[in-house]
Design a protein around this motif. Sequence first.
Motif, mmCIF file in Angstrom:
data_model
loop_
_atom_site.group_PDB
_atom_site.id
_atom_site.type_symbol
_atom_site.label_atom_id
_atom_site.label_comp_id
_atom_site.label_asym_id
_atom_site.label_seq_id
_atom_site.Cartn_x
_atom_site.Cartn_y
_atom_site.Cartn_z
ATOM 1 N N CYS A 1 0.848 -1.187 0.000
ATOM 2 C CA CYS A 1 0.000 0.000 0.000
ATOM 3 C C CYS A 1 0.885 1.238 0.000
ATOM 4 O O CYS A 1 1.669 1.456 0.930
ATOM 5 N N LEU A 2 0.783 2.026 -1.059
ATOM 6 C CA LEU A 2 1.549 3.263 -1.209
ATOM 7 C C LEU A 2 0.779 4.384 -0.531
ATOM 8 O O LEU A 2 -0.216 4.870 -1.053
ATOM 9 N N ASP A 3 1.253 4.771 0.653
ATOM 10 C CA ASP A 3 0.522 5.659 1.554
ATOM 11 C C ASP A 3 -0.792 4.993 1.966
ATOM 12 O O ASP A 3 -1.209 3.982 1.380
ATOM 13 N N ALA A 4 -1.427 5.540 2.995
ATOM 14 C CA ALA A 4 -2.594 4.848 3.561
ATOM 15 C C ALA A 4 -3.529 5.840 4.219
ATOM 16 O O ALA A 4 -3.976 5.648 5.345
ATOM 17 N N LYS B 1 0.345 -6.642 2.098
ATOM 18 C CA LYS B 1 1.494 -7.253 2.758
ATOM 19 C C LYS B 1 2.334 -6.250 3.540
ATOM 20 O O LYS B 1 3.175 -6.639 4.354
ATOM 21 N N GLY B 2 2.144 -4.958 3.276
ATOM 22 C CA GLY B 2 2.918 -3.934 3.974
ATOM 23 C C GLY B 2 2.558 -2.562 3.442
ATOM 24 O O GLY B 2 1.787 -2.422 2.484
ATOM 25 N N TYR B 3 3.131 -1.544 4.101
ATOM 26 C CA TYR B 3 2.838 -0.154 3.770
ATOM 27 C C TYR B 3 4.125 0.599 3.456
ATOM 28 O O TYR B 3 5.116 0.486 4.185
ATOM 29 N N LEU B 4 4.098 1.362 2.374
ATOM 30 C CA LEU B 4 5.167 2.315 2.053
ATOM 31 C C LEU B 4 4.614 3.708 2.318
ATOM 32 O O LEU B 4 3.721 4.164 1.609
ATOM 33 N N ILE B 5 5.118 4.371 3.341
ATOM 34 C CA ILE B 5 4.595 5.676 3.739
ATOM 35 C C ILE B 5 5.571 6.766 3.298
ATOM 36 O O ILE B 5 6.714 6.814 3.749
ATOM 37 N N SER B 6 5.100 7.634 2.414
ATOM 38 C CA SER B 6 5.982 8.664 1.842
ATOM 39 C C SER B 6 6.320 9.754 2.843
ATOM 40 O O SER B 6 7.425 10.295 2.831
ATOM 41 N N HIS B 7 5.352 10.098 3.692
ATOM 42 C CA HIS B 7 5.588 11.079 4.748
ATOM 43 C C HIS B 7 4.449 10.968 5.753
ATOM 44 O O HIS B 7 3.439 10.311 5.491
ATOM 45 N N ALA B 8 4.630 11.602 6.891
ATOM 46 C CA ALA B 8 3.767 11.297 8.036
ATOM 47 C C ALA B 8 2.636 12.289 8.239
ATOM 48 O O ALA B 8 2.115 12.415 9.348
ATOM 49 N N HIS B 9 2.207 12.997 7.185
ATOM 50 C CA HIS B 9 1.023 13.840 7.302
ATOM 51 C C HIS B 9 -0.222 12.952 7.364
ATOM 52 O O HIS B 9 -0.288 11.888 6.745
ATOM 53 N N LEU B 10 -1.229 13.422 8.095
ATOM 54 C CA LEU B 10 -2.397 12.592 8.379
ATOM 55 C C LEU B 10 -3.115 12.104 7.134
ATOM 56 O O LEU B 10 -3.653 10.989 7.113
ATOM 57 N N THR C 1 11.293 6.190 5.597
ATOM 58 C CA THR C 1 12.586 6.720 6.020
ATOM 59 C C THR C 1 12.618 6.824 7.544
ATOM 60 O O THR C 1 11.582 6.840 8.209
ATOM 61 N N GLU C 2 13.801 6.908 8.097
ATOM 62 C CA GLU C 2 13.953 6.970 9.550
ATOM 63 C C GLU C 2 13.201 8.155 10.152
ATOM 64 O O GLU C 2 12.538 8.013 11.187
ATOM 65 N N SER C 3 13.250 9.309 9.502
ATOM 66 C CA SER C 3 12.594 10.491 10.064
ATOM 67 C C SER C 3 11.079 10.312 10.106
ATOM 68 O O SER C 3 10.417 10.766 11.046
ATOM 69 N N ASN C 4 10.510 9.642 9.115
ATOM 70 C CA ASN C 4 9.065 9.424 9.116
ATOM 71 C C ASN C 4 8.650 8.335 10.090
ATOM 72 O O ASN C 4 7.602 8.438 10.739
ATOM 73 N N LEU C 5 9.454 7.292 10.234
ATOM 74 C CA LEU C 5 9.160 6.278 11.244
ATOM 75 C C LEU C 5 9.229 6.873 12.640
ATOM 76 O O LEU C 5 8.468 6.477 13.536
ATOM 77 N N ASP C 6 10.120 7.835 12.825
ATOM 78 C CA ASP C 6 10.236 8.467 14.137
ATOM 79 C C ASP C 6 8.952 9.213 14.512
ATOM 80 O O ASP C 6 8.596 9.295 15.693
ATOM 81 N N ILE C 7 8.250 9.749 13.517
ATOM 82 C CA ILE C 7 6.977 10.422 13.790
ATOM 83 C C ILE C 7 5.925 9.408 14.230
ATOM 84 O O ILE C 7 5.123 9.676 15.134
ATOM 85 N N PHE C 8 5.936 8.217 13.625
ATOM 86 C CA PHE C 8 5.054 7.150 14.107
ATOM 87 C C PHE C 8 5.338 6.862 15.581
ATOM 88 O O PHE C 8 4.422 6.764 16.394
ATOM 89 N N ARG C 9 6.604 6.693 15.911
ATOM 90 C CA ARG C 9 6.986 6.339 17.284
ATOM 91 C C ARG C 9 6.546 7.399 18.285
ATOM 92 O O ARG C 9 6.002 7.099 19.353
ATOM 93 N N LYS C 10 6.799 8.657 17.936
ATOM 94 C CA LYS C 10 6.626 9.739 18.912
ATOM 95 C C LYS C 10 5.218 10.314 18.950
ATOM 96 O O LYS C 10 4.768 10.778 20.005
ATOM 97 N N HIS C 11 4.515 10.298 17.807
ATOM 98 C CA HIS C 11 3.289 11.087 17.732
ATOM 99 C C HIS C 11 2.017 10.296 17.430
ATOM 100 O O HIS C 11 0.918 10.822 17.649
ATOM 101 N N TYR C 12 2.115 9.071 16.930
ATOM 102 C CA TYR C 12 0.918 8.306 16.614
ATOM 103 C C TYR C 12 0.797 7.062 17.494
ATOM 104 O O TYR C 12 -0.092 6.972 18.333
ATOM 105 N N PHE C 13 1.703 6.118 17.327
ATOM 106 C CA PHE C 13 1.659 4.887 18.115
ATOM 107 C C PHE C 13 2.453 5.095 19.409
ATOM 108 O O PHE C 13 3.581 4.626 19.555
ATOM 109 N N GLY D 1 5.293 10.760 -3.250
ATOM 110 C CA GLY D 1 4.501 11.437 -2.242
ATOM 111 C C GLY D 1 4.428 12.915 -2.574
ATOM 112 O O GLY D 1 4.861 13.362 -3.647
ATOM 113 N N ASP D 2 3.896 13.703 -1.672
ATOM 114 C CA ASP D 2 3.747 15.137 -1.931
ATOM 115 C C ASP D 2 5.103 15.773 -2.205
ATOM 116 O O ASP D 2 6.103 15.481 -1.537
ATOM 117 N N THR D 3 5.121 16.679 -3.184
ATOM 118 C CA THR D 3 6.373 17.349 -3.533
ATOM 119 C C THR D 3 6.092 18.704 -4.170
ATOM 120 O O THR D 3 5.106 18.861 -4.897
#
Length: 317
Positions: free
Chosen positions: A57-60, A89-98, A119-131, A200-202
């Motif tokens: 899934c490309l973004d979700a 089978k998995g998610y590719l998240i381009s950036h962490a906007h809602l 990317t590491e910076s986007n996974l960090d937003i999952f860790r700190k701000h969502y999950f 993703g958005d650009t």
Amino acid sequence: MRFLFVLVLICGLTKGWAQIPAGKAFRVVPLGVKGGVDESNLSAYLLAAQGTNSYVCLDAGTLHAGIKKAIQNQVFKVDYNKVLKDYIKGYLISHAHLDHLAGLVLNSTEDGKKPIYATESNLDIFRKHYFNWKAWPNFGSEGDQPALSKYQYTVLAPGTETPIDGTGLSVRAFPLSHGFSYQSTAFLLKSGGAYALYLGDTGPDLIEKSTNLAQLWKAIQPLVQARTLKALLIEVSYPNEQPDNQLFGHLTPNWLMHELTALSKLTGPDALKDFPVVITHMKPTGTNEAQIKQQLREANRLKVKLIFPEQGKLLEF
């Protein structure tokens, strides 16, 4: 009798082959196509190698409504839970906007165990701000405890090819600039010798004071020329009337054609003729969508094949 048996066998095989379009490498199912406002139709695209139901899934931004729509359209002939838990089978998240991950978060209670690639910076937003057990339970594999580990965080290093578990696909990530020095991501997906590119958005390089798109175009130049790049999915959020200082890291029809012209200078213009360009992330406010479509068609001097995806309707490339 033997002749009749052979004839029936040939007809049966031919019918089976006809279901897989010649030269098509990918199936793409848009689960959400818009760039805001309508929470039932936000950026999310399922992509699988042709002939399989093993999707990434490309973004979700939207999952539930999009899967339901695809089932209504007979793209999937199984129930919702089968698509959500097994086909994805998995998610590719381009950036962490809602608008690019809200569907993942909200459906996480019903989802199966699988990876999130970013990317590491986007996974960090999952860790700190969502999950984080404050905004939502921690279904991730890291962060605030207890980590329930439904989703395994998998870091994408830019430019490095990474296999996508359970799909037969691999991906290379490329950085994009999305306003105010915020990093988004482009994903170059590979299946055998065929490729698809999702952005993703650009914003455009000139406005973003960046060379990210220029570097991306350089990377895909040989794939376009060899016609192994089967499709480009790229955003156009606003019509041309949107001032440059209010793009907020997005493209207009003029800016998209400016960037495609930059690509054509590397590939030669003939290489882009009839090349599929899927327009994503149009903001559904006022007459935006109608204006964007008209302006893109009028500016399409490169004669690319413009595709405007619809939620739940299958695309094949």
